[in-house]
Design an enzyme around this catalytic site. Structure first.
Site, mmCIF file in Angstrom:
data_model
loop_
_atom_site.group_PDB
_atom_site.id
_atom_site.type_symbol
_atom_site.label_atom_id
_atom_site.label_comp_id
_atom_site.label_asym_id
_atom_site.label_seq_id
_atom_site.Cartn_x
_atom_site.Cartn_y
_atom_site.Cartn_z
ATOM 1 N N ARG A 166 0.572 -1.128 0.089
ATOM 2 C CA ARG A 166 0.046 0.010 -0.020
ATOM 3 C C ARG A 166 0.818 1.272 -0.089
ATOM 4 N NH1 ARG A 166 -3.139 -3.935 2.261
ATOM 5 N NH2 ARG A 166 -5.258 -4.261 1.066
ATOM 6 N N ASP A 195 0.087 -7.033 -3.328
ATOM 7 C CA ASP A 195 -1.252 -6.555 -3.386
ATOM 8 C C ASP A 195 -1.709 -5.665 -4.724
ATOM 9 O OD1 ASP A 195 -3.960 -6.022 -2.241
ATOM 10 O OD2 ASP A 195 -3.064 -6.592 -0.373
ATOM 11 N N HIS A 272 -6.612 -10.051 -4.201
ATOM 12 C CA HIS A 272 -5.738 -9.135 -3.842
ATOM 13 C C HIS A 272 -4.577 -9.031 -5.128
ATOM 14 C CE1 HIS A 272 -7.256 -7.577 -0.239
ATOM 15 N NE2 HIS A 272 -7.646 -8.589 0.321
ATOM 16 N N ASP A 327 -6.905 -14.400 1.624
ATOM 17 C CA ASP A 327 -8.044 -13.738 2.186
ATOM 18 C C ASP A 327 -8.875 -13.014 1.094
ATOM 19 O OD1 ASP A 327 -5.830 -11.883 1.525
ATOM 20 O OD2 ASP A 327 -6.628 -10.364 2.864
ATOM 21 N N GLU A 328 -10.219 -12.670 1.468
ATOM 22 C CA GLU A 328 -11.172 -11.712 0.943
ATOM 23 C C GLU A 328 -11.307 -11.743 -0.632
ATOM 24 O OE1 GLU A 328 -11.069 -7.839 3.757
ATOM 25 O OE2 GLU A 328 -9.268 -8.228 2.414
ATOM 26 N N TRP A 394 -7.507 -13.918 11.545
ATOM 27 C CA TRP A 394 -7.571 -12.377 11.548
ATOM 28 C C TRP A 394 -9.091 -11.992 11.734
ATOM 29 C CZ3 TRP A 394 -9.732 -8.961 7.993
ATOM 30 C CH2 TRP A 394 -10.253 -9.702 6.779
ATOM 31 N N PHE A 420 -2.686 -2.970 14.223
ATOM 32 C CA PHE A 420 -2.260 -1.800 14.630
ATOM 33 C C PHE A 420 -2.530 -0.576 13.656
ATOM 34 C CE2 PHE A 420 1.242 -4.329 17.156
ATOM 35 C CZ PHE A 420 0.218 -4.730 18.064
ATOM 36 N N ASP A 421 -3.250 -0.836 12.500
ATOM 37 C CA ASP A 421 -3.709 0.023 11.911
ATOM 38 C C ASP A 421 -5.052 0.929 12.156
ATOM 39 O OD1 ASP A 421 -5.038 -1.979 11.289
ATOM 40 O OD2 ASP A 421 -5.446 -1.636 9.253
ATOM 41 N N TRP A 469 -1.792 -2.877 8.428
ATOM 42 C CA TRP A 469 -1.968 -2.445 7.074
ATOM 43 C C TRP A 469 -2.039 -0.893 6.822
ATOM 44 C CZ3 TRP A 469 -2.245 -6.839 4.494
ATOM 45 C CH2 TRP A 469 -2.504 -7.870 5.071
ATOM 46 N N GLU A 471 -2.899 1.124 4.096
ATOM 47 C CA GLU A 471 -3.681 2.064 3.262
ATOM 48 C C GLU A 471 -3.703 3.386 3.808
ATOM 49 O OE1 GLU A 471 -4.777 -0.953 4.492
ATOM 50 O OE2 GLU A 471 -6.016 -1.766 3.205
HETATM 51 C C1 ACM Z 1 -6.741 -9.174 6.188
HETATM 52 O O1 ACM Z 1 -6.668 -8.331 6.890
HETATM 53 N N1 ACM Z 1 -7.414 -8.952 5.007
HETATM 54 C C2 ACM Z 1 -6.040 -10.316 6.348
#
Ligand code: ACM
Length: 753
Positions: A166, A195, A272, A327-328, A394, A420-421, A469, A471
């Site tokens: 990111r 990503d 991702h 993920d996702e 997570w 921690f974001d 993360w 972002e």
């Molecule tokens: C995640 O936070 N998408 C692993």
């Protein structure tokens, strides 16, 4: 030079006398060691230190250069029966005669020498960092009072994560991050290398990944995300991004390894992956760039690509674990893709969840064939967990519990405690973050072993990891601010026995650690002056018990009022919980040397007529149940986060009826709402109150319109209150809140006077 025979040094710890009066000594170590005894006498560092090591620890001696009092080291191999000069720092392999537990190291600081004994290089490194940290903790690092430490970690896996996709960071910064990790005894650095926002690792076979997919139109992720999400060629005047050459990455691996840290690369799949599919669109279901972030699993070329990439990754990163994301995934593309459908038919896969599992198991087998182990995010449980997988839990702990109970290793990294974001204090006072609310104290409260794990499966929880993360974290200064000091709380979770952890003691040791972080030029989040509060409603005595707190170590500097006036130095001093028998407006302020500092806190506590009355839901909550049907009249307010179990979340307009159980006068009706547009939480358009005596015929008695902008970026609270000019009598109170943004509405109570 005074010479000491080996036998004397070896026996020094037993000769030492328990310490009596060395009050100068600071031993506020984090993580807290298993045992630490202060002893009599002082050791003086020599800026040019003699370091004697066992052959197994030969590489390690130079780490002592990180000690603030050591300028250079003369590392020599220990030779049997050769005497060591007084003042030496000795790092040698433990033997049976030391009677040292196999998981422990011993560190003895004595006036005439320092002796570290360890079974493994990893333990010796931990011991050296204990010594280095003790150096930073002293006012004068050139001397230290004698002590004896025996120490071992609670968990084998002690992780921190870094999202370099990111926002790209330099290798110099990663080295600083590694240095700090080592100081606090982390041993796993999870690098999120790929990503949508950018591919960050040179892959010789696929140069487009770093010639194109590592570069984008906007430096700041948020600008890029909201403005077309386009990639640019490297060298384009507008290109922002970067990548690590294989040489860079190998250098980082070596740098980390020397400090006892393994770098675990994460290569995201099957989702991702927008950046890969922008340059290799043939690997997506549509065959077109900028359409999806998921690889086409039905296309055999996908696996050729992924295995080729992994071949180079394995060459660079010798870590036992390789993270493959997982993920996702938006699985809808696979439902309509002829190649994916054909593969499902051929393999007898019943759902797209099973299709994803198929893809993960292919990678699992491949990694196993190369002697490595796969880690994936907990979504890899959906559709069946592949045999060799270790799970990173997570989305809470559920995935981890399920995986551990079925015999898989698990790393706990729940969003609720280890992301921690998220905001670390009142979001209204902070730079924009992705959301959430995670204080240092909440991180510290985390125990990675949930109660619901079967006793004989607890060993499958191999440790915990903090995720960052990036972002909303565009700079490394900001990154440090989000990670520190929360990483120190995690360090102690992973290292120190659960029964030895104590928040007040940790908070007190942190006061010394802030100085360490200052000396190391870390832009950490400073403990806040904000006054925060919690209110407990005592259902039996019908009263509110209010506690005030700050993150400051001095707690008696809070002044408060209960009469709506602004607190001054003459106001009541907060010394303990405040008991309130009636609804009250509370204002509180922290004073530093008689100057008001930080924002004034103001809030209402309600003891209202609807507490305990039944509520009928004509529209139900969605996802955020809070306390279920009791929430709206339990007398308890929500706090700063909608995840605190008091805010109930609705995605449809709210329509609720309170039964006051007898006809009575109604003067005002209020509901609180919050807005946080990042995660899609909005104010209602209006709140309407209707009254009824019989529960059949309702009459509208007033509406309050929203006046908060739906583009307001800060967390905002608003009390929507309908005041009746002429009090009316009613038994049933209906409240309706519209939802024009079709986002989430969060409310915590229907307040009736
Ligand atoms: C995640 O936070 N998408 C692993």
């Amino acid at each position: 030079m005074q010479l000491l025979p080996k036998i004397v040094l070896a026996a020094m710890s037993t000769l030492a006398i328990p310490m009596t009066g060395w009050s100068q000594m600071n031993t506020d170590m984090i993580p807290k060691p298993s045992s630490l005894n202060k002893l009599e006498g002082i050791y003086h560092y020599n800026p040019i230190s003699e370091v004697i090591v066992s052959p197994a620890f030969q590489e390690i001696g130079t780490l002592l250069l990180e000690h603030p009092a050591i300028e250079s080291v003369n590392v020599q191999l220990a030779v049997n029966n050769k005497p060591w000069s007084s003042g030496s720092i000795v790092i040698i392999e433990a033997t049976e005669a030391d009677q040292l537990d196999p998981s422990s190291y011993a560190l003895n600081i004595l006036p005439n020498g320092i002796v570290i004994k360890a079974w493994t290089p990893a333990q010796a490194i931990s011991a050296i960092y204990s010594l280095i940290q003790l150096g930073y903790l002293q006012k004068d690092p050139t001397q230290i009072t004698s002590l004896s430490i025996t120490d071992s970690p609670r968990f084998d896996y002690r992780g921190l994560h870094l999202d370099v996709s990111r926002h790209f960071v330099t290798t110099d910064f990663i080295k600083k991050y590694i240095d700090l990790m080592a100081l606090y005894k982390f041993n796993q650095l999870h690098l999120h290398l790929t990503d949508a926002a950018g591919w960050r690792l040179e892959i010789m076979k696929y140069p487009e990944l770093t010639e194109k997919a590592a570069w984008r139109t906007h430096t700041n992720w948020k600008d890029w995300w909201h403005n077309g999400r386009q990639y640019l060629d490297r060298g384009n005047p507008n290109a922002s991004g970067g990548f690590y050459t294989q040489k860079d990455a190998k250098e980082l691996v070596e740098y980390a390894s020397k400090r006892g840290i393994t770098i675990i690369p994460e290569i995201e799949m099957p989702s991702h992956s927008e950046e890969v599919l922008a340059v290799y669109p043939e690997l997506s279901c549509s065959g077109k760039p900028y359409r999806q972030g998921e690889f086409c699993i039905g296309n055999p070329e996908t696996f050729v690509f992924l295995k080729n990439v992994l071949d180079e990754v394995l060459e660079i990163f010798p870590s036992p674990y390789i993270h493959i994301g997982g993920d996702e995934a938006n699985k809808k593309h696979w439902k309509t893709c002829s190649k994916c459908q054909a593969l499902m038919k051929k393999e007898g896969l019943q759902s797209v969840d099973e299709l994803q599992s198929y893809a993960i198991s292919q990678m699992d087998l491949y990694l196993q064939s190369k002697g490595r182990k796969l880690i994936g995010w907990d979504e890899i449980l959906e559709g069946g967990l592949t045999a060799g997988a270790t799970v990173m839990s997570w989305r809470g702990e559920e995935g981890g519990i399920k995986a551990a109970n079925s015999g898989h290793d698990v790393i706990m990294t729940p969003g609720s405690h280890l992301y921690f974001d998220s905001y670390q204090t009142d979001p209204r006072t902070q730079p924009e973050a992705i959301g959430g609310y995670l204080t240092l104290e909440k991180v510290y409260s985390y125990d990675p072993i949930p109660e619901t794990i079967h006793k004989d499966k607890q060993h499958h929880i191999i440790g915990a990891q903090g995720n960052i993360w990036a972002e909303y974290i565009p700079t490394t200064e900001h990154l440090e601010y989000m990670v520190f000091p929360r990483a120190l709380a995690l360090a102690e979770i992973n290292w120190t026995a659960q029964e030895a952890k104590e928040w007040k003691d940790f908070k007190s040791r942190m006061q010394s650690q802030y100085k360490v972080l200052q000396d190391l030029h870390v832009n950490y989040y400073r403990p806040s002056y904000n006054v925060t509060y919690s209110v407990v409603y005592d259902d039996v005595q019908k009263r509110n018990i209010v506690a005030l707190e700050t993150e400051q170590i001095v707690t008696d500097n809070i002044r408060y009022t209960l009469d709506g006036t602004v607190p001054s130095l003459q106001s009541l001093r907060y010394t303990g919980p405040i008991i309130l028998e009636k609804s009250t407006n509370i204002r509180a302020q922290y004073f530093l040397d008689s100057i008001a500092i930080g924002p004034m806190l103001e809030f209402e506590t309600d003891i209202h007529k609807a507490i305990g009355k039944p509520v009928t839901y004509k529209s139900k909550w969605d996802g955020y149940k809070a306390q279920g049907v009791k929430t709206m009249t339990n007398g308890v307010q929500g706090g700063l986060t909608y995840q605190d179990g008091q805010w109930q979340g609705f995605t449809r307009p709210i329509d609720l009826i309170v039964d006051m159980q007898q006809i009575q006068p109604i003067e005002r009706v209020a509901m609180n709402f919050m807005q946080m547009i990042g995660p899609g939480v909005y104010m209602p358009g209006e709140v309407e109150v209707l009254l009824s005596k019989d529960g059949v015929n309702y009459k509208s008695v007033g509406k309050v319109l929203n006046d908060i902008s739906d583009t307001e970026p800060k967390l905002t609270f608003k009390r929507f209150e309908v005041k009746l000019d002429n009090p009316q009598t009613a038994r049933f109170i209906q409240v309706k809140a519209s939802n024009p943004k079709k986002g989430y509405l969060f409310t915590d109570e229907i307040i009736v006077y």
